[in-house]
Design an enzyme around this catalytic site. Structure first.
Site: not given
Length: 335
Positions: A208, A216, A221, A225, A251
């Protein structure tokens, strides 16, 4: 019937026709015994063409044995030719060669060796011309339909693979997804059972990315990404091709290491952590290195998909709770 006294000339011709038909039978037997040994299409075409050429040469020789009433024999001949073309056992090119050869010889026999009147000769020649022309069209149609069917099967196979790819892959990172892990877990159980008595095992690593929500929120975002894409590429570059990376959502990722020891699983995890801490992720917009927490656990043959994922998630939670940017190893319950 091997011979027919009603239409065969008297004398030795009956024995000649009997020998011709026995050779036909022998050629068919040899063909049937040889065809299972053929492995290449070119050899198959040569064998079929040679057998058919011998068949028609013998058929033409057999025409000498018949009486002047040649219509029955010619009708039988034309039926055989039409069946040959329609079956598509030869390519269009080889079918055309057989057609031109046999039609030429048959018309030559009609014009020179058979005592037929002009009307009968014309009808025989027209019959051979039209039937062989129709036969070639049948052969072309058969191969065209076969080709179209093959292309359709290829198209459907490609579409099936594309749909399977879409169903089993994450659209952003191209990593395998949760559905893929669930559908393939039966194979994972089998591998775990096979390795149960060896010194190697399967290891599931829950990963994680730390503080991903902040990335973010602070950078957008699009940058998030980029981080996910770079993370998957980094992990895949540091595991073997047989190992798998699954994106479970957001994530969170699962990494399956196959046939390795506990030390190897830990060393690979540590290597990924070191690369992340050194800024190897390569996302230029970020000022600080991206870190990740990991939970490692072995996969047992007795595990269910829920039990092994829960154990890996608990180890991951402990790594997060202890301060992130670290791993926690959760041993198997029976150890």
């Amino acid at each position: 019937m091997l011979s027919d006294a009603m239409v065969v000339k008297p004398g030795p011709w009956g024995s000649f026709l009997l020998a011709q038909r026995l050779i036909h039978i022998a050629a068919c037997i040899i063909f049937l015994l040889t065809i299972p040994r053929i492995r290449r299409y070119s050899s198959y075409d040569v064998l079929v063409f040679s057998t058919l050429l011998l068949f028609f040469v013998l058929l033409e020789l057999g025409s000498f044995t018949f009486l002047d009433d040649y219509a029955l024999y010619a009708l039988f001949d034309l039926i055989i030719m039409l069946c040959l073309y329609a079956s598509g056992i030869l390519t269009v090119k080889l079918s055309t060669i057989i057609c031109l050869y046999h039609s030429s010889v048959a018309i030559l026999i009609i014009l020179t060796l058979k005592d037929l009147n002009l009307h009968a000769q014309i009808m025989m020649i027209i019959g051979y011309s039209f039937s062989n022309g129709a036969g070639i069209l049948l052969s072309i149609t058969h191969h065209k339909n076969t080709r179209q069917q093959y292309l359709l099967q290829q198209y459907l196979r490609e579409k099936t693979l594309q749909l399977k790819h879409l169903a089993y892959r994450d659209s952003l990172t191209n990593a395998l997804n949760r559905r893929s892990f669930q559908d393939h877990f039966r194979d994972i159980e089998k591998m775990a059972l096979r390795l149960e008595k060896s010194d190697k095992s399967l290891f599931l690593i829950a990963a994680d990315i730390d503080h991903f929500k902040k990335i973010n929120d602070n950078f957008g975002h699009d940058i998030g990404d980029k981080v996910l894409l770079a993370f998957v590429k980094l992990v895949e570059a540091n595991i073997r091709p047989v190992d798998k990376v699954y994106r479970f959502g957001g994530e969170e990722f699962m990494i399956l290491l196959q046939e390795c020891s506990m030390d190897t699983a830990i060393k690979r995890t540590e290597k990924v952590m070191q690369l992340l801490n050194s800024g190897a992720l390569g996302v230029e917009e970020l000022e600080q290195p991206v870190t990740c927490s990991f939970g490692i656990t072995p996969v047992l043959a007795s595990d269910t998909i829920d039990s092994v994922c829960i154990r890996a998630d608990e180890a991951l939670y402990n790594a997060k709770h202890n301060g992130r940017n670290q791993y926690v190893f959760a041993p198997a319950p029976d150890k």
